[in-house]
Design a protein around this motif. Structure first.
Motif, PDB file in Angstrom:
ATOM      1  N   ASP A  56      14.809  20.284 -54.248  1.00 48.45           N
ATOM      2  CA  ASP A  56      15.261  21.209 -55.301  1.00 48.45           C
ATOM      3  C   ASP A  56      16.622  21.813 -54.963  1.00 48.45           C
ATOM      4  O   ASP A  56      16.916  22.953 -55.340  1.00 48.45           O
ATOM      5  N   TYR A  57      17.444  21.026 -54.270  1.00 47.14           N
ATOM      6  CA  TYR A  57      18.818  21.427 -53.982  1.00 47.14           C
ATOM      7  C   TYR A  57      19.550  21.672 -55.300  1.00 47.14           C
ATOM      8  O   TYR A  57      19.450  20.878 -56.240  1.00 47.14           O
ATOM      9  N   ILE A  58      20.268  22.783 -55.407  1.00 46.56           N
ATOM     10  CA  ILE A  58      20.959  23.117 -56.650  1.00 46.56           C
ATOM     11  C   ILE A  58      22.333  22.458 -56.640  1.00 46.56           C
ATOM     12  O   ILE A  58      23.275  22.939 -55.998  1.00 46.56           O
ATOM     13  N   ASP A  59      22.422  21.326 -57.321  1.00 42.03           N
ATOM     14  CA  ASP A  59      23.682  20.622 -57.512  1.00 42.03           C
ATOM     15  C   ASP A  59      24.054  20.740 -58.990  1.00 42.03           C
ATOM     16  O   ASP A  59      23.595  21.676 -59.664  1.00 42.03           O
ATOM     17  N   ALA A  60      24.857  19.840 -59.525  1.00 42.27           N
ATOM     18  CA  ALA A  60      25.288  19.950 -60.923  1.00 42.27           C
ATOM     19  C   ALA A  60      25.472  18.568 -61.525  1.00 42.27           C
ATOM     20  O   ALA A  60      25.846  17.613 -60.836  1.00 42.27           O
ATOM     21  N   VAL A  61      25.205  18.474 -62.828  1.00 42.74           N
ATOM     22  CA  VAL A  61      25.417  17.239 -63.581  1.00 42.74           C
ATOM     23  C   VAL A  61      26.395  17.528 -64.712  1.00 42.74           C
ATOM     24  O   VAL A  61      26.462  18.639 -65.242  1.00 42.74           O
ATOM     25  N   ARG A  62      27.148  16.505 -65.108  1.00 46.98           N
ATOM     26  CA  ARG A  62      28.175  16.681 -66.128  1.00 46.98           C
ATOM     27  C   ARG A  62      27.572  16.834 -67.528  1.00 46.98           C
ATOM     28  O   ARG A  62      26.652  16.129 -67.905  1.00 46.98           O
ATOM     29  N   LEU A  63      28.177  17.735 -68.289  1.00 43.92           N
ATOM     30  CA  LEU A  63      27.930  17.813 -69.725  1.00 43.92           C
ATOM     31  C   LEU A  63      29.071  17.187 -70.515  1.00 43.92           C
ATOM     32  O   LEU A  63      28.915  16.896 -71.706  1.00 43.92           O
ATOM     33  N   THR A  64      30.242  17.024 -69.877  1.00 44.84           N
ATOM     34  CA  THR A  64      31.380  16.314 -70.465  1.00 44.84           C
ATOM     35  C   THR A  64      31.801  15.229 -69.490  1.00 44.84           C
ATOM     36  O   THR A  64      31.330  15.187 -68.343  1.00 44.84           O
ATOM     37  N   ASN A  65      32.697  14.369 -69.898  1.00 48.12           N
ATOM     38  CA  ASN A  65      33.086  13.254 -69.044  1.00 48.12           C
ATOM     39  C   ASN A  65      34.593  13.024 -69.133  1.00 48.12           C
ATOM     40  O   ASN A  65      35.060  11.995 -69.609  1.00 48.12           O
ATOM     41  N   ASN A  66      35.356  14.002 -68.663  1.00 48.34           N
ATOM     42  CA  ASN A  66      36.810  13.899 -68.666  1.00 48.34           C
ATOM     43  C   ASN A  66      37.308  13.347 -67.342  1.00 48.34           C
ATOM     44  O   ASN A  66      36.640  13.444 -66.308  1.00 48.34           O
ATOM     45  N   ALA A  67      38.520  12.793 -67.375  1.00 47.48           N
ATOM     46  CA  ALA A  67      39.132  12.296 -66.144  1.00 47.48           C
ATOM     47  C   ALA A  67      39.578  13.446 -65.247  1.00 47.48           C
ATOM     48  O   ALA A  67      39.731  13.271 -64.038  1.00 47.48           O
ATOM     49  N   GLY A  68      39.787  14.625 -65.845  1.00 45.72           N
ATOM     50  CA  GLY A  68      40.229  15.783 -65.079  1.00 45.72           C
ATOM     51  C   GLY A  68      39.078  16.718 -64.766  1.00 45.72           C
ATOM     52  O   GLY A  68      38.199  16.422 -63.952  1.00 45.72           O
ATOM     53  N   PHE A  69      39.046  17.859 -65.475  1.00 44.01           N
ATOM     54  CA  PHE A  69      38.015  18.866 -65.256  1.00 44.01           C
ATOM     55  C   PHE A  69      36.915  18.729 -66.300  1.00 44.01           C
ATOM     56  O   PHE A  69      37.159  18.317 -67.435  1.00 44.01           O
ATOM     57  N   ASN A  70      35.692  19.134 -65.917  1.00 44.87           N
ATOM     58  CA  ASN A  70      34.535  18.969 -66.789  1.00 44.87           C
ATOM     59  C   ASN A  70      33.669  20.221 -66.799  1.00 44.87           C
ATOM     60  O   ASN A  70      33.816  21.117 -65.949  1.00 44.87           O
TER      61      ASN A  70
END
Length: 723
Positions: free
Chosen positions: A544-558
């Motif tokens: 249950d390590y708190i990491d993150a998944v993308r909600l957008t998929n940009n080449a820069g920041f997301n």
């Protein structure tokens, strides 16, 4: 005066330190102590001396960076006085950080006000790091190590001495960024009553890197920054502490009142800047010694009022109607803790303790004009609360001169909650939809967390010590991980505690992190400790390590959402020292350390974010009379294992060289040195992404992929006088 509630052996160092002899209670794996005392804890110990601590103070105003020479420790880049310590790849709220016994909490969506930012290095008496298996008596609600920082304690006059008066004044200057500061402390005490004050002021402008690291100069304010100037790296901070202590027999009552006024601290890896931070704290404790052992009780309260907006290097006006983006946070923490050490008859010791902590948070953004940030107030976290209630027991037993063990069990009940929210009151960025979805669900969460530690120490001879252990540790999510709710990119990028330029959204259903750690320390040394070598391998698996998944998929920041996954970390710390010669020209010696950590997300195969690559610190030292000199090399390999989910910046390897000297004469100490002697351009492997200038409100309106460079050549000098 010194009253220690932990056994003497549990207070001495890890890095280069002399372990306790086998007849003392267990010394916890990888505990580091840096104490501002003239004497060493044990005769012949190699724990850092007062002069070594003062040497570190002369080169930094960032208290966390006093740990930069300790095995297993690195730093997340942040503001000039607010870096976040990392232990074996785990940082920030994954560590238990205590200041004068208080568990303080960062009240900011960017964690700009971490606990160690509230104490100036000049007021620090000691700072201990538990980098291996952390005993339950100093852990809790964390899965990494623990850091225990203490400010100067009370002094009392000796019997018949009359009134004791003493003090200290110091100042420093560092060339890069025009860094300057002053500190003052004073004590007036009788045999039973002690009054003290300590204060420090520190200020700096933007610093320069060792070369040009960007191809643009605009700030959005009509002015420009040189291509080697690190925008948003200036700061101005003032810290004050009043101490009152009363001693009678074997009892001590102490009250410390702290105040911080921080007019600004700018951030090179955040979209916003801290433009005001006021902290008030009160800390009352009682210590007592009895025939059966020791006891302590503490109650404390902290009030933090925090304001963010765009600093002088970031665009303030967008269009004609919006003048900045005001953001406010208000945190209140109240804690009560009791603990006792009971000496048992069979060469064993029992520690017992209980705590309760109540924390509240409101994070809100007033309207700044018409358009997107109007007409109402954006409630980022409304009526947030986080309550901890815990109990622990720890048993320490010496079975023979060679074997000592320690077993500990801790239970904590952590309850978090938050009220309903709303955006600015317009439909931009799905504010209405996101707020409605958040308000429709249950917010209150309760975690029942268990920690277990088992340690053993074996000393087969005077030249070998082996320590090994296992720990199961648990941490509940913080309020920003659970309750930030807006997927609107502009709002999400304001919620970022790791400095990578991305935006983050919370999840109320996050589970508590659970870590299982195996660690050992193998210590080879001469019988008189003239030379020593330590190796500490470790392995940690986190469910249950708190990491993150993308909600957008940009080449820069997301925009990313926090989620529970599985991770593992392993690595090795090496440290050692040896004499090179004792001649008519002085004593020569060598010291060094090597750290390696590898972190992987086992669900996605991605590398964990902000893991320090293989790095080393080697120094050649020289002492003669009052002189203490050193040549030092600091090096790191290229960072190629990065978090793809975050588009983490890769950094090249580097080697830096530092020179330093100091001279101590009676009550006067002078320090001087130069860091990054050859003015090398390098990037901090854990410094995050450069977002220090320009139109930072738009998620991809600034250039991605630029690391935050380290400081170029810096000359420094410091003067400290005791009276």
């Amino acid at each position: 005066m010194r009253i220690r509630l932990q056994p003497l052996a549990a207070s001495i160092a890890v890095a280069f330190a002399i372990p306790a002899v086998a007849q003392t209670p267990l010394r916890t794996l990888d505990e580091v102590v840096v104490e501002a005392t003239r004497e060493r804890d044990l005769p012949g110990a190699a724990a850092p001396t007062a002069g070594e601590l003062e040497r570190l103070r002369a080169a930094t105003s960032d208290t966390a960076s006093l740990l930069r020479e300790q095995p297993g420790v690195s730093l997340y880049g942040a503001g000039g006085v607010s870096s976040l310590p990392v232990i074996h790849g785990l940082a920030d709220d994954r560590l238990r950080i205590r200041l004068d016994g208080m568990d303080l909490i960062a009240s900011c969506p960017n964690h700009m006000n971490p606990p160690l930012s509230y104490v100036d290095p000049s007021n620090l008496k000691s700072i201990k790091v538990y980098a291996g298996i952390t005993p339950v008596s100093v852990g809790g609600d964390s899965i990494g190590g623990s850091i225990v920082a203490e400010t100067r304690g009370p002094d009392f006059a000796q019997p018949g001495q009359g009134l004791l008066t003493k003090g200290e004044v110091g100042t420093y200057y560092r060339s890069n960024g025009d860094q300057r500061g002053i500190n003052l402390s004073a004590t007036v005490a009788s045999e039973n009553l002690s009054l003290s004050y300590s204060g420090a002021l520190a200020k700096a402008d933007n610093y320069k890197a060792g070369g040009e690291f960007k191809n643009f100069t605009a700030t959005g304010r009509g002015n420009e920054l040189a291509r080697n100037e690190v925008g948003s790296s200036a700061y101005d901070t003032r810290n004050h502490t009043l101490g009152f202590a009363l001693r009678g027999g074997n009892h001590l009552v102490e009250l410390k009142l702290g105040y911080q006024d921080l007019p600004y601290q700018l951030y090179a890896n955040q979209r916003m800047d801290m433009l005001d931070n006021e902290q008030k704290r009160a800390n009352l404790r009682w210590l007592g010694q009895f025939d059966w052992g020791r006891a302590e009780a503490r109650v404390y309260h902290e009030a933090v009022d925090h304001y963010m907006n765009f600093g002088m290097d970031k665009q303030l006006v967008y269009g004609t109607a919006v003048n900045g983006m005001p953001m406010y946070s208000r945190g209140r923490t109240t804690g009560v803790e009791t603990k006792a050490e009971i000496d048992l008859a069979d060469s064993s010791l029992l520690r017992l303790g209980a705590l309760y902590q109540h924390y509240t948070l409101r994070d809100w953004w007033p309207p700044s004009g018409t358009g997107g940030m109007s007409p109402g107030t954006f409630e980022n976290i409304a009526d947030g609360s986080r309550d901890r209630a815990g109990l622990f027991g720890e048993w320490e037993k010496r079975f023979s001169p060679q074997w000592t063990t320690q077993l500990g069990l801790r239970y904590e009940r952590v309850t978090t909650d938050a009220g309903d929210v709303h955006g600015y009151g317009n439909a931009m960025g799905n504010q209405l939809v996101d707020a409605a979805a958040f308000n429709a669900r249950e917010h209150k969460k309760t975690d029942n967390n268990w920690d277990l530690t088992a340690l053993a120490r074996y000393a087969p001879s005077q030249a070998i010590d082996v320590e090994f252990g296992f720990a199961h540790k648990t941490r509940s999510p913080n309020l920003y991980e659970r309750y930030t709710w807006s997927t609107w990119a502009m709002a999400a990028v304001m919620n970022n505690t790791v400095g990578d330029g991305n935006g983050y959204v919370g999840d109320p259903d996050l589970k508590a992190e659970k870590a299982n750690t195996l660690s050992a320390t193998f210590d080879w040394h001469a019988a008189d400790r003239r030379w020593e070598l330590k190796a500490t391998p470790f392995y940690t698996r986190v469910t249950d390590y708190i990491d993150a998944v993308r909600l957008t998929n940009n080449a820069g920041f997301n925009v990313l959402r926090y989620t529970n996954q599985t991770a593992r970390l392993f690595g090795l710390d090496l440290s050692g020292r040896m004499p090179l010669g004792n001649t008519a020209l002085g004593q020569f010696a060598a010291r060094g350390l090597v750290n390696y950590t590898n972190g992987k997300n086992l669900d996605t195969g991605d590398d964990l974010y902000n893991i320090m690559p293989l790095n080393t610190r080697l120094s050649l030292t020289h002492e003669l009379g009052g002189w203490n000199n050193a040549v030092e090399m600091v090096a790191a390999r290229a960072k190629n294992k990065v978090s793809d989910a975050r588009n983490e910046v890769r950094t090249p390897g580097y080697a830096l060289f530092n020179l330093r000297t100091s001279y101590t004469w009676r009550n006067i100490r002078v320090d001087a040195g130069v860091e990054n002697l050859f003015d090398k351009l390098y990037y901090q492997p854990t410094g995050g992404t450069y977002t220090g200038q320009g139109t930072t409100m738009g998620i991809n309106s600034i250039a991605p992929g630029i690391g935050v460079p380290g400081m170029g050549r810096t000359f420094y000098a410091g003067l400290n006088v005791r009276f």
